[in-house]
Scaffold this active site. Structure first.
Site, PDB file in Angstrom:
ATOM      1  CE1 TYR A 138     -61.223  12.835 -56.726  1.00 52.66           C
ATOM      2  CE2 TYR A 138     -60.530  13.837 -58.578  1.00 52.66           C
ATOM      3  CZ  TYR A 138     -60.376  13.428 -57.304  1.00 52.66           C
ATOM      4  OH  TYR A 138     -58.978  13.536 -56.832  1.00 52.66           O
TER       5      TYR A 138
ATOM      6  CD  GLU B  26     -63.295  13.319 -52.468  1.00 54.03           C
ATOM      7  OE1 GLU B  26     -64.112  13.847 -51.752  1.00 54.03           O
ATOM      8  OE2 GLU B  26     -62.130  13.400 -52.553  1.00 54.03           O
TER       9      GLU B  26
ATOM     10  CG  ASP C 154     -53.497 -10.207 -47.357  1.00 53.61           C
ATOM     11  OD1 ASP C 154     -53.951 -10.391 -48.556  1.00 53.61           O
ATOM     12  OD2 ASP C 154     -52.440  -9.089 -47.369  1.00 53.61           O
TER      13      ASP C 154
ATOM     14  CB  THR D 201     -54.416  -7.883 -54.576  1.00 53.29           C
ATOM     15  OG1 THR D 201     -53.740  -9.248 -54.697  1.00 53.29           O
ATOM     16  CG2 THR D 201     -53.491  -7.031 -53.780  1.00 53.29           C
TER      17      THR D 201
ATOM     18  CE  LYS E 176     -50.181  -9.997 -55.010  1.00 55.12           C
ATOM     19  NZ  LYS E 176     -50.771  -9.183 -54.347  1.00 55.12           N
TER      20      LYS E 176
ATOM     21  NE  ARG F 178     -50.393  -3.675 -61.070  1.00 58.19           N
ATOM     22  CZ  ARG F 178     -49.620  -4.345 -60.289  1.00 58.19           C
ATOM     23  NH1 ARG F 178     -48.990  -4.153 -58.993  1.00 58.19           N
ATOM     24  NH2 ARG F 178     -49.060  -5.447 -61.050  1.00 58.19           N
TER      25      ARG F 178
END
Ligand code: PLP
Length: 443
Positions: A51, A53, A206, A232, A235, A241
């Site tokens: 973790y 954050e 985008d 992203t 692709k 991902r």
């Protein structure tokens, strides 16, 4: 520390089947790719356990010494991948994927119910660009923000920039989105910038679909004209991902009198990602971004991107030779939209037929279609096939499979129920098609 096949054979069997499906079919979904072993190793690593954050150096959890270094490396390499000056651009590599990245951009830059304009979904835009139908606000972007989509010209299939300018001057959006999920031509970012400036709007690009081509400098880059760019990473970029948001820092000059704009969006974007929308970053994916961005700088990556485009252009040409209509009459990128209206077959049926001969693609609206479910086209892309090593001559064979498959499948009038079984039998008796898929793989 037992293997998944020992602990959960049932699940492992399904994973094995999916692997076989991916290996033995032709993957032509424009948004998919096969990522590298080093990315998969990051994704399956111990980094997943941590973790963290917050941002590097400002975490809400201890023990992040190495995680900080990994995230900083991913940021640095992401900027290098697109030749961005760290004085002018920063990036956030924490978005879990493209959709949360886009939502973070809207949340960071504008107030609830702020106005946005993106390309309509049936015209080639993405859900997260503000999609809604006459009866339903489908995407959260249309629920929480006021969206007025722009369209393509029905005759040319090209974005109607004049209409966008006209409508933007009335709607006065706060954000204009330049980005596509199904559009095979380069975007005119300069024109988008002009329209954004006329309306005092942010230009948000985008580039999810085309970021690999942008990194390879094969198509115009959105960075020169945009305030914010998202992508992203799975692709054409062929990484994990995940998503990245790039934001401008410092000063930009606009207009004839070089009016200076000071950027204050770094904190807004970072805070929208965390604590605004997300919790702990996916550190395994961030490491995957780091290693994928290193690969972007290799000569093989450039060669790969060039081959993607060469394959897509060949796909268009050969389909056109068989009498198929391609929206916008061709492609500049990695994908094309096959308009099947002159072939008397729907997109849904074509998708099913091709699936039955192990070619994966997706049904898609063509400009003018009224419904996404009852649509007249299919979208075909070459990034995954190109990763598998296919070149132009192989694409000729693929077109032959597609054409013969569609001709055979068309003879069956109703795709559902027993008829589906019927037509699968017809296709499976075409030993040639099945055999060729296998031969192509072996070659
Ligand atoms: N933006 C564009 C242009 C896309 O095409 C996609 C997905 O296909 C996304 C964003 C969303 O990405 P994700 O599916 O990773 O949420």
């Amino acid at each position: 520390y037992k293997n998944v096949w020992e602990i959960d054979p049932e699940l492992f069997e399904l994973m094995r089947k999916e692997k076989k499906r991916q290996e033995s079919g032709l993957e032509m979904i424009a948004s998919e790719n096969f990522t590298s072993l080093s990315v998969l190793q990051c994704l399956g690593s111990c980094l997943h356990n941590k973790y963290s954050e917050g941002l590097p150096g400002q975490r809400y959890y201890g023990g992040n010494e190495y995680i900080d270094e990994i995230e900083l490396l991913a940021q640095k390499r992401a900027l290098e991948a697109f030749d961005l000056n760290p004085e002018e651009w920063g990036c956030n590599v924490q978005p879990y994927s493209g959709s949360p990245a886009n939502f973070a951009v809207y949340t960071g830059l504008i107030e609830p119910h702020g106005r946005i304009m993106g390309l309509d979904l049936p015209d080639g835009g993405h859900l997260t660009h503000g999609f809604f139908t006459p009866t339903k606000k489908v995407s959260a972007t249309s629920i929480f923000f006021e969206s007025m989509p722009y369209k393509v010209n029905l005759d040319t299939g090209l974005i109607d920039y004049d209409k966008l300018a006209e409508e933007a001057s009335l709607f006065k959006p706060k954000i204009i989105i330049a980005g596509v999920s199904c559009y095979s031509r380069c975007l005119d970012y300069k024109k988008f910038r002009q329209i954004a400036d006329e309306n005092n709007a942010y230009l948000f690009s985008d580039m999810a679909h085309v970021s690999g081509l942008v990194a390879a400098k094969l198509i115009p880059s959105p960075f020169e004209y945009s305030d914010v760019v998202s992508t992203t990473t799975h692709k054409t970029l062929r990484g994990p991902r995940a998503g990245i948001i790039f934001f401008r820092k410092g000063v930009r000059k606009i207009g004839k009198d070089s009016q200076k704009i000071m950027y204050d969006i770094e904190d807004k974007i970072n805070q929208a990602v965390f604590p605004g929308l997300q919790g702990g970053p996916h550190n395994h994916a961030i490491a995957g971004i780091a290693t994928a961005m290193k690969q972007v700088k290799s000569p093989e990556f450039l060669k790969y991107q060039k081959q993607i485009v060469a394959n897509a252009k060949r796909l268009c040409l050969k389909l056109q030779e068989h009498g198929y209509k391609i929206s916008t009459d061709g492609t500049d990128v990695h994908m094309l939209l096959l308009d099947l209206r002159n072939k008397g077959i729907t997109g849904a049926k074509a998708e099913k037929i091709l699936e039955s001969i192990s070619i994966a693609c997706n049904k898609n609206t063509v400009p003018g279609d009224k419904s996404a479910l009852n649509c007249s086209g299919i979208r075909l892309g070459t990034p995954a096939l190109t990763t598998r090593g296919l070149v132009e001559e192989d694409i000729d064979k693929v077109v032959d499979f597609i054409h013969r498959g569609l001709l055979l499948g068309k003879e069956v009038s109703n795709i559902s129920g027993p008829k589906l079984v019927d037509y699968k039998r017809i296709l499976s008796t075409d030993v040639n098609i099945k055999a060729k898929v296998t031969v192509l793989r072996e070659e």
